[in-house]
Design an enzyme around this catalytic site. Structure first.
Site, PDB file in Angstrom:
ATOM      1  N   ASP A 238       0.846  -1.189   0.000  1.00 11.38           N
ATOM      2  CA  ASP A 238       0.000   0.000   0.000  1.00 11.38           C
ATOM      3  C   ASP A 238       0.882   1.241   0.000  1.00 11.38           C
ATOM      4  O   ASP A 238       1.870   1.316   0.738  1.00 11.38           O
ATOM      5  CB  ASP A 238      -0.910   0.005   1.231  1.00 11.38           C
ATOM      6  CG  ASP A 238      -1.969   1.089   1.145  1.00 11.38           C
ATOM      7  OD1 ASP A 238      -3.009   0.837   0.517  1.00 11.38           O
ATOM      8  OD2 ASP A 238      -1.747   2.185   1.701  1.00 11.38           O
ATOM      9  N   ILE A 239       0.534   2.228  -0.849  1.00 10.86           N
ATOM     10  CA  ILE A 239       1.296   3.479  -0.892  1.00 10.86           C
ATOM     11  C   ILE A 239       0.906   4.325   0.323  1.00 10.86           C
ATOM     12  O   ILE A 239      -0.282   4.609   0.543  1.00 10.86           O
ATOM     13  CB  ILE A 239       1.012   4.259  -2.189  1.00 10.86           C
ATOM     14  CG1 ILE A 239       1.346   3.402  -3.409  1.00 10.86           C
ATOM     15  CG2 ILE A 239       1.806   5.556  -2.217  1.00 10.86           C
ATOM     16  CD1 ILE A 239       0.987   4.047  -4.738  1.00 10.86           C
ATOM     17  N   ASN A 246      -3.309  12.868  -3.162  1.00 11.71           N
ATOM     18  CA  ASN A 246      -4.400  13.188  -4.081  1.00 11.71           C
ATOM     19  C   ASN A 246      -5.066  14.507  -3.712  1.00 11.71           C
ATOM     20  O   ASN A 246      -5.368  15.344  -4.572  1.00 11.71           O
ATOM     21  CB  ASN A 246      -5.446  12.067  -4.070  1.00 11.71           C
ATOM     22  CG  ASN A 246      -5.278  11.090  -5.228  1.00 11.71           C
ATOM     23  OD1 ASN A 246      -4.604  11.395  -6.206  1.00 11.71           O
ATOM     24  ND2 ASN A 246      -5.885   9.928  -5.103  1.00 11.71           N
ATOM     25  N   GLU A 281      -4.804   2.407  -4.250  1.00 13.92           N
ATOM     26  CA  GLU A 281      -3.345   2.556  -4.196  1.00 13.92           C
ATOM     27  C   GLU A 281      -2.675   1.296  -3.665  1.00 13.92           C
ATOM     28  O   GLU A 281      -1.536   1.323  -3.214  1.00 13.92           O
ATOM     29  CB  GLU A 281      -2.971   3.753  -3.320  1.00 13.92           C
ATOM     30  CG  GLU A 281      -3.309   3.612  -1.851  1.00 13.92           C
ATOM     31  CD  GLU A 281      -4.710   4.105  -1.493  1.00 13.92           C
ATOM     32  OE1 GLU A 281      -4.924   4.424  -0.318  1.00 13.92           O
ATOM     33  OE2 GLU A 281      -5.581   4.166  -2.397  1.00 13.92           O
TER      34      GLU A 281
END
Length: 365
Positions: A238-239, A246, A281
């Site tokens: 996971d980022i 965003n 993500e």
């Protein structure tokens, strides 16, 4: 040399054919032929039946369905009666009757007596061994007008065929072209289906396999591990802080960042590892034939590479959960264990690799 179709044009008796010149018309003809993918295809009963029917209708011992390649005549189907020698009909174009059919296409070519026909004045020494006298052929013409090949009948006696037989040959030639058109349609549909199939398992944004492809691959690898006893590990990635990215830089920048991260992840993996976009993500990495200790090393390498890479606007880090397949616990438990490791990696500060707690997963069931 083949005994059936080794024919020559008028000229010096001992002068061989020259190789066909590949002019613009010939290039267009070959492109039309290639579209059907018929050359060197397997035998098919539908073509064999037409060849047999052509011989029966015309009362000849031999019938051929031939296609004319750049430098050869290739026979798709052949009927030969038991009284006629079974010799291979595939010939170099320098020894075949292809060029006359291509250069001077007629509705039907009929040669009642080859020995008396001026077009074969220099071919007696070639025709004699086969005792070949009669030849009739209908060109196989594509919608573009290109001559792809011919349906031909042959005999060892001088003769002709009736108008009714001639018309029947032309009908059979049209049937062959309909078979070819159906073949091209199937080829086109197969290619389209392949493209659609590829699109259905590819993430449109990042270009890597999507969740559907991941599900298929994971099931395949679990089945393989059960069958072979080889280890299998899974990384859930996971980022970190992606929603904040965003919100700050906009969704277009976020899309670009996802593409960049996917490229970095790909470069960090081994050829047999499998990367997919799991959703949002989040990414999943399937590690075949990889035990837990090696999976941790791969995960640490992936994490370090991402954290040291440059991305638009700012750097990224990733959190990774690691799990190894337990054959008794099964696939679902492995996925839940990797998710557990990912949750703990993010909860303990992010930019970490954490092995999931399988015992906790099993205890919760």
């Amino acid at each position: 040399m083949n005994e059936i179709l080794a024919l020559r044009r008028p000229g010096a008796a001992n002068a061989p054919f020259s190789a066909p010149v590949l002019d613009d018309d010939e290039s267009i003809r070959l492109q039309a032929l290639d579209a059907y993918e018929i050359l060197d295809s397997e035998r098919e009963k539908s073509y064999d039946d037409i060849a047999r029917l052509a011989a029966f209708i015309c009362g000849t011992p031999v019938a051929l369905i031939s296609f004319f390649d750049r430098d050869r005549q290739w026979v798709k189907a052949r009927f030969s009666s038991s009284t006629f020698a079974q010799t291979t009909p595939n010939l170099p174009r320098s020894q075949a009757f292809c060029d006359l059919t291509i250069a001077q296409p007629e509705p039907v070519i009929i040669v009642a007596d080859i020995l008396q026909d001026p077009r074969f004045a220099g071919a007696a020494n070639i025709i004699a061994p086969a005792k070949l006298r009669f030849y009739a052929a209908v060109p196989l013409v594509a919608p573009t007008g290109a001559v792809l090949g011919s349906l031909s009948v042959l005999d060892r006696r001088s003769r002709t065929i009736s108008p009714e037989q001639t018309s029947a040959l032309q009908t059979l030639a049209r049937q062959i072209m309909e078979l070819l058109d159906m073949r091209r349609t199937v080829i086109g549909l197969s290619a389209a289906n392949a493209r659609l199939g590829q699109q259905s398992i590819t993430d449109a944004l990042t270009g890597i396999p999507n969740r559907r492809a991941y599900d298929q691959k994971l099931n395949e690898e679990v089945s393989r591990a059960r069958r072979t006893g080889s280890p299998l590990s899974l990384l859930m990635v996971d980022i970190d802080m992606f929603k904040q990215y965003n919100d700050t830089f906009g969704h277009m920048a976020g899309d670009t960042a996802l593409q960049s991260v996917a490229r970095v992840l790909l470069t960090s993996l081994r050829p047999y590892d499998f990367l997919a976009r799991y959703g949002g993500e989040e990414f999943a990495i399937i590690l075949p034939a990889t035990d837990l200790s090696d999976a941790i090393l791969v995960a640490e390498r992936v994490r370090a590479l991402v954290s040291n890479s440059e991305f638009p606007h700012r750097k990224f880090t990733i959190s990774i959960g690691v799990a190894r397949l337990d054959l008794e616990a099964g696939l679902k438990a492995m996925v839940q264990t990797a998710d557990n490791g990912l949750y703990r990696a993010k909860a303990s500060g992010r930019n970490k690799v954490v092995v999931g707690n399988l015992e906790k997963i099993l205890a919760a069931e």
